[in-house]
Enzyme design. Structure first.
Site, mmCIF file in Angstrom:
data_model
loop_
_atom_site.group_PDB
_atom_site.id
_atom_site.type_symbol
_atom_site.label_atom_id
_atom_site.label_comp_id
_atom_site.label_asym_id
_atom_site.label_seq_id
_atom_site.Cartn_x
_atom_site.Cartn_y
_atom_site.Cartn_z
ATOM 1 C CE LYS A 31 61.164 58.369 25.047
ATOM 2 N NZ LYS A 31 59.556 57.993 24.698
ATOM 3 N NE ARG A 80 55.364 48.378 23.635
ATOM 4 C CZ ARG A 80 54.479 48.951 23.052
ATOM 5 N NH1 ARG A 80 53.841 48.349 22.170
ATOM 6 N NH2 ARG A 80 54.330 50.305 23.622
HETATM 7 N N1 BES Z 1 59.055 55.130 28.434
HETATM 8 C C1 BES Z 1 58.128 55.376 27.450
HETATM 9 C C2 BES Z 1 56.780 55.573 27.948
HETATM 10 C C3 BES Z 1 56.511 57.003 28.878
HETATM 11 C C4 BES Z 1 56.060 58.352 28.285
HETATM 12 C C5 BES Z 1 56.868 57.105 29.973
HETATM 13 C C6 BES Z 1 55.760 59.368 29.040
HETATM 14 C C7 BES Z 1 56.710 58.255 30.763
HETATM 15 C C8 BES Z 1 56.280 59.226 30.228
HETATM 16 C C9 BES Z 1 58.286 54.086 26.384
HETATM 17 O O1 BES Z 1 59.319 53.503 26.402
HETATM 18 C C10 BES Z 1 57.734 54.837 25.156
HETATM 19 O O2 BES Z 1 58.535 55.312 24.592
HETATM 20 N N2 BES Z 1 56.417 54.488 24.925
HETATM 21 C C11 BES Z 1 56.152 54.779 23.396
HETATM 22 C C12 BES Z 1 55.488 53.653 22.640
HETATM 23 C C13 BES Z 1 55.232 53.867 21.370
HETATM 24 C C14 BES Z 1 56.373 54.280 20.685
HETATM 25 C C15 BES Z 1 54.313 52.733 20.843
HETATM 26 C C16 BES Z 1 55.115 55.869 23.725
HETATM 27 O O3 BES Z 1 54.259 55.906 24.704
HETATM 28 O O4 BES Z 1 55.009 57.043 22.798
HETATM 29 MN MN MN Z 2 60.613 54.172 24.758
#
Ligand code: BES
Ligand code: MN
Ligand code: ZN
Length: 485
Positions: free
Chosen positions: A266, A340
């Site tokens: 990230k 997931r």
């Molecule tokens: N933990 C994150 C989702 C999240 C985002 C929680 C903002 C709280 C606030 C999750 O594991 C994630 O990184 N999701 C990605 C999925 C994508 C790579 C398909 C996302 O939402 O960007």
């Molecule tokens: Mn994630």
């Protein structure tokens, strides 16, 4: 905190402060004289979140009176009272008040109102400052709260107790969720769950990495392998003394103690927020505590897959293909879609443990925050009957939920030639494809998925709640179990 119910009039209560409800457009007859200026100048309108603190108000025994705007009488419900109670407590914080009373009119005197006022007050008192060492920086907490109604009976005492149990459980959830990720590792999370379970008589078990390997939880282990911190599958069981059905409810909560994204790392800006990526798991742990105390008639198992998602030298790569506990193979295209992956194995395991109905909750996608903002959690299901129960339970809890689509068409985005399924879809509809991925593992078991990425954490304080973790959807979990028939 001491919490008690009495039958008394607002004027007769001896406390540092007493809170009196003020309906919008209905000046209180008994105050019209003493508050004439405030009413005519428009300083008191009775609108929500309007608070007027008065000292030594004529006719009142308490030192201070807080006139709390309750809004329009016809719009008022337990959820508004929950917010009002929290906001009142927060308004009075740091003002040297040790004992506080809420004087409730008949319009706010049902069991649901009593639960709500107790809950709101205890939730409003919580602060995320447990690691501050300078006591002077912290407000002196209110030590006793009295709720005064016009009439009392046993149903109100039980309601008060329910409110206390739910709020204390939600505050446990918030204590866990606010812990920084260097302290709250997966094993530390398991330890919190163990302590809670032992204290309230739940049976407890943790699957360690070796056990998960034996069982074949390749999807979860793939996420965990990038971190030096070992993973844990946390299991808490509540068995009712007199079950009224063979149903077995499984509550599953995402427990990523920190989500860097892994190799699909990230951006650094805001990454610290990913310490709350275990908020779903924390809500399950809190819900199990409340369930242990309130004793619903249905069996409930809480399951929290706990991992840290790190880009260590053994981290999984985009392109890896893992075999999940279900036997299905998954192509990893983005290591940041890790929630997931751990939930897939936890859901399959819940079914193997005999759960007949499943609800999972997770801070799963940024896409749900884009869709619904910070006010509603996104709800997905393969079963309209369980959905209806969930929605009813959420209204009672004052937790906003919105039903999102899960048409088979979304499945197309998860097709890959290399494995049974891939772990991400396209840029669009990301919350829906994430839910679709989970549905693949829930299969025919009635299941509801609740994406709380936007609702489990407040970036800014609300009048009724501190900033930080909210505890959502713990209240809905508890009501779902309590209403089970
Ligand atoms: N933990 C994150 C989702 C999240 C985002 C929680 C903002 C709280 C606030 C999750 O594991 C994630 O990184 N999701 C990605 C999925 C994508 C790579 C398909 C996302 O939402 O960007
Ligand atoms: Mn994630
Ligand atoms: Zn995550």
């Amino acid at each position: 905190m001491e919490l008690k119910l009495v039958t008394a009039n607002a004027t007769d209560i001896d406390a540092d402060a007493v809170v009196v409800l003020e309906w919008e457009g209905e000046p209180r007859p008994e105050l019209e004289k003493s508050l004439a200026d405030l009413y005519t100048s428009g300083e008191i309108k009775g609108k929500p979140n309007e608070f007027t603190l008065l000292h030594h108000l004529a006719g009142f025994k308490s030192r201070r009176t807080l006139i709390a705007g309750a809004g329009k009488r016809e719009k008022f419900n337990p959820a508004s009272l929950r917010k009002l109670a929290g906001a009142a407590v927060r308004h009075l914080k740091g003002k040297g008040i040790a004992t506080l009373a809420f004087a409730l009119d008949d319009a706010a005197g049902t069991p649901a109102h009593i639960s709500a006022v107790a809950e709101g007050a205890l939730l409003g008192g919580w602060e995320p400052d447990y690691l501050k060492t300078d006591k002077k920086e912290k407000d002196e907490p209110i030590s006793a709260i009295t709720i005064a109604t016009r009439t009392a009976d046993a149903s109100l005492t039980a309601a008060l107790e329910k409110g206390r149990v739910v709020a204390e459980a939600a505050n446990l959830t918030r204590d866990i969720a606010v812990e920084p990720p260097n302290l709250l590792t997966p094993l530390a999370l398991a330890d919190r769950a163990r302590k809670m379970s032992e204290a309230c008589g739940l049976s407890f078990e943790v699957l360690d990495q070796d056990r998960m390997r034996q069982l074949g939880m390749g999807s979860l282990l793939g996420v965990a392998q990038g971190s030096d911190a070992p993973p844990a599958m946390i299991i808490m069981r509540y068995t009712p003394a007199n079950a009224t059905s063979k149903d077995h409810l499984g509550l599953v909560g995402k427990g990523v103690t920190f989500d860097t994204g892994g190799i699909s790392i990230k951006p650094s800006e805001g990454m610290e927020k990913m310490k709350y990526d275990m908020a779903g798991g924390a809500a399950v742990i809190g819900a199990m505590q409340a369930i242990a105390h309130l004793k619903p008639s249905v069996a409930v198992t809480g399951i929290v897959p706990a991992v840290e998602n790190m880009p260590g030298s053994n981290a999984q790569r985009p392109g890896d293909i893992v075999t999940s506990l279900s036997g299905k193979t998954i192509e990893i295209l983005n290591t940041d879609a890790e929630g997931r992956l751990i939930l897939a194995d936890a859901i399959t395991y819940a079914k193997q443990l005999g759960c007949t109905h499943l609800v999972d909750t997770a801070t799963l996608t940024g896409a749900i925050v884009v869709a619904l903002g910070h006010t509603s959690s996104g709800v997905f299901t393969n079963n309209d009957e369980l959905l209806a129960r969930w929605m009813t339970a959420s209204v009672e809890a004052g937790e906003n939920m919105w039903h999102m689509p899960l048409d088979d068409d979304y499945r197309d985005q998860l097709k890959t030639v290399y494995a049974d399924i891939q772990n991400i879809g396209t840029r669009w509809g990301g919350a829906c494809t994430a839910a679709m991925f989970l549905k693949e593992f829930a299969e025919d078991t009635p299941w509801v998925h609740v994406d709380v990425a936007g609702t489990a954490w407040l970036d800014d304080a609300k009048p009724s709640l501190a900033k930080g973790p909210t505890g959502v959807p713990l209240g809905t979990f508890v009501n779902l179990a309590m209403n089970w028939r």
